[in-house]
Design an enzyme around this catalytic site. Sequence first.
Site, short mmCIF file in Angstrom:
data_model
loop_
_atom_site.label_atom_id
_atom_site.label_comp_id
_atom_site.label_asym_id
_atom_site.label_seq_id
_atom_site.Cartn_x
_atom_site.Cartn_y
_atom_site.Cartn_z
N ASP A 58 0.85 -1.19 0.00
CA ASP A 58 0.00 0.00 0.00
C ASP A 58 0.88 1.24 0.00
OD1 ASP A 58 -2.08 -1.75 0.40
OD2 ASP A 58 -2.06 -1.49 2.59
N1 URA Z 1 -1.10 -6.03 3.70
C1 URA Z 1 -1.58 -4.77 3.74
O1 URA Z 1 -2.61 -4.51 4.34
N2 URA Z 1 -0.88 -3.82 3.14
C2 URA Z 1 0.27 -4.02 2.48
O2 URA Z 1 0.86 -3.08 1.95
C3 URA Z 1 0.76 -5.34 2.44
C4 URA Z 1 0.05 -6.33 3.06
#
Ligand code: URA
Length: 239
Positions: A106
């Site tokens: 993310d």
């Molecule tokens: N899980 C998440 O919620 N975000 C990420 O960036 C990676 C795994």
Amino acid sequence: MEKQRIDKILSSQNIATRSETKQLIRKGQVIVNGTAVKRHEEKFDPDTDEIFVCGNKLRFRQYLYIMMNKPRGILSASRDKNAATVIDLLPPELRRDGLFPAGRLDKDSEGFILITDDGELAHKMLAPKSHVYKLYEAQCDRKLTQSDISAFASGIKCGEIQFMPAEMKITGDNTALVEICEGKFHQVRKMFASLNAEVLRLKRLRIGGVFLDENLREGESRELSENETNDILSRKHGI
Ligand code: URA
């Protein structure tokens, strides 16, 4: 490997464009197996022929495998009109056409992201059935307990989504390590959210058998070693 045109070899390695290759050849700057190349259409095997450009030996790599320590606020995408992407952070010597981030972190997550141009490896790394585990460090907004560990271990359900059982280990009042081999959208954040814990910080520490290099500062990257490239698809797991 099959023989390829010298101009194609050099452009694929981000050494020179096709027209730059012509100029280099004219200047006698492209030497293969000790002999100056005369025509840009000449074909060579980049794995076995010894290629020098401007006196530097070419280290041919069919694919690149790059470990980046992604900072918060950077998009895991190849390009974006409005925001900086992981590809924008690559240093000039690691740039070439076709590179993409294998899987997503993310925008607000940080840590290990693999950047490659090997679609087959990326596919294997991401498919849950390959059982390539990714290890995350999460900091939450509340104290974590044994019942959270048990919930992770039994497989968390979040609305319609059923997550596979996952190992979680508490490392501090509000911090934990979590290991998963699926890569569902916002997965770790959603798993904690379904237990009424908000993830404030999330960092990926390992993919398969390869740990994030602690010497990489945020935004920095380096190529994987040969051993690391082999270990990235390792099914090794356990916190
Ligand atoms: N899980 C998440 O919620 N975000 C990420 O960036 C990676 C795994």
